[in-house]
Design a protein around this motif. Structure first.
Motif, PDB file in Angstrom:
ATOM      1  N   GLY A   1       0.816  -1.204   0.000  1.00  0.00           N
ATOM      2  CA  GLY A   1       0.000   0.000   0.000  1.00  0.00           C
ATOM      3  C   GLY A   1       0.851   1.255   0.000  1.00  0.00           C
ATOM      4  O   GLY A   1       0.493   2.264  -0.629  1.00  0.00           O
ATOM      5  N   TYR A   2       1.992   1.192   0.694  1.00  0.00           N
ATOM      6  CA  TYR A   2       2.903   2.339   0.717  1.00  0.00           C
ATOM      7  C   TYR A   2       3.464   2.611  -0.681  1.00  0.00           C
ATOM      8  O   TYR A   2       3.544   3.769  -1.111  1.00  0.00           O
ATOM      9  CB  TYR A   2       4.044   2.058   1.695  1.00  0.00           C
ATOM     10  CG  TYR A   2       5.111   3.121   1.732  1.00  0.00           C
ATOM     11  CD1 TYR A   2       4.818   4.426   2.105  1.00  0.00           C
ATOM     12  CD2 TYR A   2       6.431   2.817   1.390  1.00  0.00           C
ATOM     13  CE1 TYR A   2       5.801   5.397   2.139  1.00  0.00           C
ATOM     14  CE2 TYR A   2       7.415   3.785   1.417  1.00  0.00           C
ATOM     15  CZ  TYR A   2       7.090   5.068   1.805  1.00  0.00           C
ATOM     16  OH  TYR A   2       8.062   6.036   1.815  1.00  0.00           O
ATOM     17  N   LEU A   3       3.812   1.555  -1.401  1.00  0.00           N
ATOM     18  CA  LEU A   3       4.321   1.726  -2.767  1.00  0.00           C
ATOM     19  C   LEU A   3       3.241   2.310  -3.680  1.00  0.00           C
ATOM     20  O   LEU A   3       3.515   3.219  -4.475  1.00  0.00           O
ATOM     21  CB  LEU A   3       4.802   0.381  -3.325  1.00  0.00           C
ATOM     22  CG  LEU A   3       6.055  -0.229  -2.697  1.00  0.00           C
ATOM     23  CD1 LEU A   3       6.367  -1.574  -3.333  1.00  0.00           C
ATOM     24  CD2 LEU A   3       7.250   0.706  -2.839  1.00  0.00           C
ATOM     25  N   VAL A   4       2.030   1.802  -3.554  1.00  0.00           N
ATOM     26  CA  VAL A   4       0.938   2.322  -4.382  1.00  0.00           C
ATOM     27  C   VAL A   4       0.645   3.780  -4.029  1.00  0.00           C
ATOM     28  O   VAL A   4       0.323   4.595  -4.900  1.00  0.00           O
ATOM     29  CB  VAL A   4      -0.318   1.449  -4.228  1.00  0.00           C
ATOM     30  CG1 VAL A   4      -1.496   2.048  -4.989  1.00  0.00           C
ATOM     31  CG2 VAL A   4      -0.055   0.035  -4.722  1.00  0.00           C
ATOM     32  N   SER A   5       0.774   4.126  -2.744  1.00  0.00           N
ATOM     33  CA  SER A   5       0.526   5.511  -2.340  1.00  0.00           C
ATOM     34  C   SER A   5       1.556   6.456  -2.940  1.00  0.00           C
ATOM     35  O   SER A   5       1.229   7.605  -3.274  1.00  0.00           O
ATOM     36  CB  SER A   5       0.527   5.620  -0.816  1.00  0.00           C
ATOM     37  OG  SER A   5       1.827   5.396  -0.277  1.00  0.00           O
ATOM     38  N   ILE A   6       2.808   6.003  -3.089  1.00  0.00           N
ATOM     39  CA  ILE A   6       3.834   6.826  -3.748  1.00  0.00           C
ATOM     40  C   ILE A   6       3.454   7.057  -5.205  1.00  0.00           C
ATOM     41  O   ILE A   6       3.563   8.175  -5.733  1.00  0.00           O
ATOM     42  CB  ILE A   6       5.216   6.152  -3.650  1.00  0.00           C
ATOM     43  CG1 ILE A   6       5.695   6.120  -2.203  1.00  0.00           C
ATOM     44  CG2 ILE A   6       6.245   6.872  -4.526  1.00  0.00           C
ATOM     45  CD1 ILE A   6       7.024   5.400  -2.013  1.00  0.00           C
ATOM     46  N   LEU A   7       2.977   5.997  -5.864  1.00  0.00           N
ATOM     47  CA  LEU A   7       2.560   6.098  -7.266  1.00  0.00           C
ATOM     48  C   LEU A   7       1.388   7.058  -7.426  1.00  0.00           C
ATOM     49  O   LEU A   7       1.416   7.961  -8.274  1.00  0.00           O
ATOM     50  CB  LEU A   7       2.199   4.709  -7.797  1.00  0.00           C
ATOM     51  CG  LEU A   7       1.616   4.640  -9.216  1.00  0.00           C
ATOM     52  CD1 LEU A   7       2.672   5.031 -10.237  1.00  0.00           C
ATOM     53  CD2 LEU A   7       1.072   3.241  -9.506  1.00  0.00           C
ATOM     54  N   ILE A   8       0.345   6.879  -6.603  1.00  0.00           N
ATOM     55  CA  ILE A   8      -0.851   7.719  -6.702  1.00  0.00           C
ATOM     56  C   ILE A   8      -0.518   9.166  -6.348  1.00  0.00           C
ATOM     57  O   ILE A   8      -1.049  10.116  -6.948  1.00  0.00           O
ATOM     58  CB  ILE A   8      -1.964   7.179  -5.790  1.00  0.00           C
ATOM     59  CG1 ILE A   8      -2.386   5.761  -6.231  1.00  0.00           C
ATOM     60  CG2 ILE A   8      -3.172   8.110  -5.815  1.00  0.00           C
ATOM     61  CD1 ILE A   8      -2.929   5.690  -7.625  1.00  0.00           C
ATOM     62  N   SER A   9       0.364   9.358  -5.387  1.00  0.00           N
ATOM     63  CA  SER A   9       0.740  10.715  -4.991  1.00  0.00           C
ATOM     64  C   SER A   9       1.403  11.464  -6.143  1.00  0.00           C
ATOM     65  O   SER A   9       1.054  12.617  -6.433  1.00  0.00           O
ATOM     66  CB  SER A   9       1.680  10.663  -3.787  1.00  0.00           C
ATOM     67  OG  SER A   9       2.125  11.948  -3.431  1.00  0.00           O
ATOM     68  N   ALA A  10       2.375  10.805  -6.805  1.00  0.00           N
ATOM     69  CA  ALA A  10       3.061  11.453  -7.924  1.00  0.00           C
ATOM     70  C   ALA A  10       2.147  11.606  -9.140  1.00  0.00           C
ATOM     71  O   ALA A  10       2.315  12.531  -9.934  1.00  0.00           O
ATOM     72  CB  ALA A  10       4.309  10.657  -8.304  1.00  0.00           C
ATOM     73  N   LEU A  11       1.176  10.709  -9.265  1.00  0.00           N
ATOM     74  CA  LEU A  11       0.282  10.725 -10.429  1.00  0.00           C
ATOM     75  C   LEU A  11      -0.820  11.773 -10.307  1.00  0.00           C
ATOM     76  O   LEU A  11      -1.096  12.519 -11.262  1.00  0.00           O
ATOM     77  CB  LEU A  11      -0.341   9.340 -10.613  1.00  0.00           C
ATOM     78  CG  LEU A  11      -1.231   9.121 -11.832  1.00  0.00           C
ATOM     79  CD1 LEU A  11      -0.411   9.154 -13.108  1.00  0.00           C
ATOM     80  CD2 LEU A  11      -1.979   7.796 -11.709  1.00  0.00           C
ATOM     81  N   LEU A  12      -1.427  11.869  -9.119  1.00  0.00           N
ATOM     82  CA  LEU A  12      -2.595  12.735  -8.951  1.00  0.00           C
ATOM     83  C   LEU A  12      -2.430  13.780  -7.850  1.00  0.00           C
ATOM     84  O   LEU A  12      -2.545  14.983  -8.093  1.00  0.00           O
ATOM     85  CB  LEU A  12      -3.836  11.879  -8.641  1.00  0.00           C
ATOM     86  CG  LEU A  12      -4.324  10.925  -9.728  1.00  0.00           C
ATOM     87  CD1 LEU A  12      -5.484  10.098  -9.205  1.00  0.00           C
ATOM     88  CD2 LEU A  12      -4.743  11.682 -10.967  1.00  0.00           C
TER      89      LEU A  12
END
Length: 313
Positions: A122-133
């Motif tokens: 979830g932490y990795l996905v949160s990094i992705l979503i943060s940079a994306l949106l």
């Protein structure tokens, strides 16, 4: 079972443990998790005494990165079977970092210490979503605007530049991470970060330039000078610097670079879709071209502010 199969099974088990585990617990505590912005949920292996479990003075809580500041537990709620306790705090918790909890004199144990953290996946996905949106580099940080406005006139050009940009940033940031971890840090050459990162980006862009020139000459010509400007693009420099300052490992760095590239692609495509329609609209003469493009970009920026504070994990 052969040694190769045993090694593969152990590797898969270790990877799943790292990705899925939400907290580290031993002895009295079976598992832990964040129940919300102001809650920590603790699951016990055996039932515990209600009066002892609800005594807030028995709990010591602090962030793993800041052990000197103790967080005050305002209340503790224990389930009817005595197997689950919910620790409530007066102030919201920073759930992006691990928290260390110490319980004194509970369940016949003098002291029990355990940590609470989010799932690493979830932490990795949160990094992705943060940079994306959430922290889109174009609409919230206003970086890379030169290439953004120059290549967002047509959707085909925008999609091509977005894909090329994502490939360049993932490859260059990956090389930057390896060079930073195994050369710059060990030899205390951190002050050369910007020079090294720009050099690696130039190398990657030159490789993409050569490949595009042979594979898709039409797309190459549509980019014009903007492909060369990718070398000094603010986003491509910002991502490795952000990686270095946060001390990300490779997986975190990869998700950050993928999110930054994907966010730039998303911004380009949205902008190009609107600009194609704006060309057919009745726009005042003084607003045609870049002025109306800046107005549209400002509206997108305000729209992306709606993602502020979004937490999926």
């Amino acid at each position: 079972m052969s040694s190769a199969k045993r090694f593969f099974s152990f590797t898969v088990f270790l990877a799943l443990s790292l990705l899925v585990g939400s907290g580290h617990a031993t002895g009295l505590v079976e598992s832990t998790e964040f129940g919300g912005d102001t809650e920590i949920v603790v699951h016990f292996r055996t039932a515990v005494d209600q009066d002892a479990a609800q005594d807030v003075a028995r709990y010591t809580v602090f962030e793993e990165t800041d052990p000197d500041i103790r967080l005050t537990v305002s209340a503790v709620e224990l389930s009817a079977d005595g197997m689950e306790a919910v620790l409530r705090f007066a102030e919201p918790l920073n759930t992006t970092v691990a928290h260390v909890v110490t319980v004194h004199g509970l369940g016949g144990v003098e002291e029990t210490t355990f940590s609470v953290s989010k799932s690493y996946l979830g932490y990795l996905v949160s990094i992705l979503i943060s940079a994306l949106l959430i922290n889109n580099f174009v609409f919230t940080k206003y970086l890379g605007l030169c290439v953004f406005f120059g290549t967002s006139k047509r959707k085909e050009t925008a999609k091509g530049m977005g894909v090329v940009f994502t490939v360049v940033i993932v490859v260059s940031v990956t090389m930057s991470w390896f060079l930073y971890q195994y050369v710059l840090k060990p030899f205390h050459l951190d002050y050369l970060q910007i020079v090294i990162f720009i050099g690696l980006t130039s190398l990657t862009v030159q490789a993409v330039d050569t490949v595009l020139r042979k594979v898709n000459p039409i797309l190459f010509k549509s980019f014009g000078v903007y492909l060369v400007l990718v070398i000094a693009n603010c986003i491509i420099i910002a991502v490795p610097l952000l990686m270095a300052s946060n001390e990300y490992n490779y997986f975190e760095t990869f998700m950050l670079s993928l999110g930054a590239g994907g966010g730039f692609l998303l911004a380009l495509y949205l902008m190009s879709a609107v600009r194609e329609r704006v060309e057919l609209a009745r726009v005042p003469e003084s607003f045609k071209g870049l002025p109306i493009a800046f107005i549209v970009a400002g509206q997108f920026a305000m729209a992306f502010l709606g993602f502020s504070g979004l937490q999926l994990f």
